[in-house]
Write a protein that holds these residues in place. Structure first.
Motif, short mmCIF file in Angstrom:
data_model
loop_
_atom_site.label_atom_id
_atom_site.label_comp_id
_atom_site.label_asym_id
_atom_site.label_seq_id
_atom_site.Cartn_x
_atom_site.Cartn_y
_atom_site.Cartn_z
N THR A 104 -2.20 3.01 -7.82
CA THR A 104 -2.71 2.35 -6.25
C THR A 104 -3.12 1.24 -5.83
O THR A 104 -3.02 -0.13 -7.08
CB THR A 104 -3.92 2.58 -6.49
OG1 THR A 104 -3.87 4.41 -7.37
CG2 THR A 104 -5.14 2.65 -5.56
N THR B 26 2.03 2.81 -2.97
CA THR B 26 0.62 3.93 -3.99
C THR B 26 1.11 5.62 -3.96
O THR B 26 2.03 6.09 -2.97
CB THR B 26 -0.61 4.64 -3.09
OG1 THR B 26 -0.59 2.57 -2.67
CG2 THR B 26 -1.63 5.17 -3.81
N PRO C 135 0.81 -1.39 -0.61
CA PRO C 135 -0.08 0.34 -0.11
C PRO C 135 0.83 1.27 0.08
O PRO C 135 0.70 2.11 -0.79
CB PRO C 135 -0.74 -0.34 1.94
CG PRO C 135 -1.36 -1.80 1.57
CD PRO C 135 0.46 -2.11 1.10
N SER D 94 -3.78 -1.55 -3.01
CA SER D 94 -4.85 -1.52 -2.77
C SER D 94 -6.26 -2.44 -2.44
O SER D 94 -6.32 -3.39 -3.52
CB SER D 94 -6.38 -0.39 -2.26
OG SER D 94 -6.72 -0.52 -1.24
#
Length: 119
Positions: free
Chosen positions: A116, A90, A87, A118
């Motif tokens: 990104t 990102t 994460p 996630s």
């Protein structure tokens, strides 16, 4: 006249992989130093990976062996293979080139591609 265009970003789950591409608008990248940078929301832009020579590379500590920078001279394209994404990876990833033939070195940035990570 050099222009850089990044691509390959997107949404990926933690542990996933992406390969970013940086396409150059000129026939050759001779005498250019090429690197990848990233900028997360609210943070400063930071270096990720770069070529220090035709055969040597340099990586930021946070890469932790997960990323690989490479290039295809025939396609005038630089890649960033990213595995084991987290994460904290990102960010908007940017390609950077410096023309080293003359000083002061001229620096060119791509427009960036968003990564990104996630669930």
């Amino acid at each position: 006249q050099l222009q850089l265009v990044e691509s390959g970003g997107g949404l990926v789950q933690p542990g996933g992989s992406l390969r970013l591409s940086c396409a150059a608008s000129i026939a050759t990248l001779d005498y250019y130093a090429i690197g990848w940078f990233r900028q997360a929301p609210g943070k400063e832009r930071e270096g990720v990976a770069a070529f220090t020579s035709s055969s040597s590379t340099n990586y930021a500590a946070f890469v932790k062996g997960r990323f690989t920078i490479s290039r295809d001279n025939a396609k005038n394209t630089v890649y960033l293979q990213m595995n084991g994404l987290e994460p904290d990876d990102t960010a908007v990833y940017y390609c950077n080139a410096k023309y080293l033939l003359n000083f002061p070195y001229r620096e060119v940035w791509g427009q960036g591609t968003l990564v990104t990570v996630s669930s």
